[in-house]
Design an enzyme around this catalytic site. Structure first.
Site, short mmCIF file in Angstrom:
data_model
loop_
_atom_site.label_atom_id
_atom_site.label_comp_id
_atom_site.label_asym_id
_atom_site.label_seq_id
_atom_site.Cartn_x
_atom_site.Cartn_y
_atom_site.Cartn_z
CD GLU A 92 51.45 38.71 39.80
OE1 GLU A 92 51.40 37.47 39.71
OE2 GLU A 92 51.15 39.34 40.83
CG ASP A 195 42.18 56.50 35.50
OD1 ASP A 195 41.00 56.84 35.26
OD2 ASP A 195 43.04 56.37 34.60
#
Length: 286
Positions: A92, A195
């Site tokens: 999305e 990360d």
């Protein structure tokens, strides 16, 4: 691009061929672009499936898990597939807004709550990627064993094989790994983004933090905090709220450089000798 749009129609079961809107920033590995289909906009990540095997499939599973389990917002996944040596991931689209104090507080609270999600051991159910490099996630009962073997030594040996790291520095790192129990407090395994730098989140139009590009695993939560401090991009409100929700163990700031050894070794392998100096300085200090 036309072939890609045809593949997207077929593999994502769109009624009509999607419309290309524009390219988005995608870093060094991926081509990222925005499409419109079924009266919605979708983000497409695309890269070479031969060069980065199963990368986007692994990311799909990680994002699904985080979307379903984390209090932070990770975009919904639509589909992933491989076609003609190209792999695709469709998710999305969320429109970006502006960061502010309240949004940073939401981010700090959400990350603290995510870190409360724990596991009996450290690791993840499959190896994945950190940037374009392999990230080893074999489960270990001890964080310090996991950090030493799956993170520091694995990356250091890659750097040594590339002649980016000399034997003396590798030996220093091996000696450091033997002393981790003296330096790192015991904590439960926390669900990490893995990360978490400023390029892997943004604030949406509804003032909610939106996270993506994870290198997911269960690890020591100070890893995520150390990553946020590597390049900046997180405000004082973020850290204050995190501390209120899930206080960090005393002297955590003094361990930041130690935990940053891993991303710095990753950057050494990715970008070369410019990161060697910071690795040397950290080893000298510790």
């Amino acid at each position: 691009m036309e072939d890609a749009l045809i593949h997207l129609k077929e593999e994502c079961n769109f009624k009509n061929r999607p419309r290309f809107i524009r390219h988005l920033h995608g870093g060094d590995i991926n081509t990222v672009y925005l499409i419109e289909a079924e009266e919605q906009q979708w983000v497409v990540k695309q890269n070479n499936a031969i060069q980065f095997p199963l990368m986007l499939e692994k990311e799909y599973r990680a994002m699904q898990f985080l979307h379903q389990n984390s209090p932070l917002y990770y975009p919904k996944m639509l589909c992933h597939f491989t076609k003609n040596e190209q792999q695709f991931l469709v998710m999305e689209y969320i429109e970006e807004g502006l960061s502010n104090n309240e949004a940073q507080q939401h981010l700090g609270k959400g990350l603290a709550q995510q870190h409360r999600l724990s596991n009996s051991s450290f690791g993840w159910k499959e190896d994945n990627y950190i940037g374009s490099l392999k990230q080893v996630n074999t489960f270990k009962e001890s964080w310090n064993d996991f950090f030493a073997e799956n993170r520091l030594l694995f990356q250091a040996e890659q750097a040594f094989n590339k002649r980016l790291l000399v034997a003396q520095v590798l030996k220093q790192l091996e000696r450091l790994c033997l002393r981790l129990n003296e330096m790192i407090p015991t904590e439960p395994a926390a669900l990490l983004h893995g990360d978490l730098w400023a390029g892997n989140y943004f604030i949406g139009q509804k003032n909610q933090p939106v996270l993506y590009d994870p290198a997911i695993y269960f690890g020591h939560r100070e890893m995520d905090l150390a990553m946020t401090l590597l390049f900046g991009g997180f405000s004082t409100d973020f850290y204050m709220t995190y501390q209120e929700v899930y206080p960090l163990v005393k002297d955590w700031e003094e361990r930041v450089k130690l935990f940053q050894l891993y991303p710095n070794l990753v950057h050494l392998n990715l970008f070369g000798a410019s990161y060697l100096d910071v690795v040397r300085k950290t080893l000298k200090k510790h």
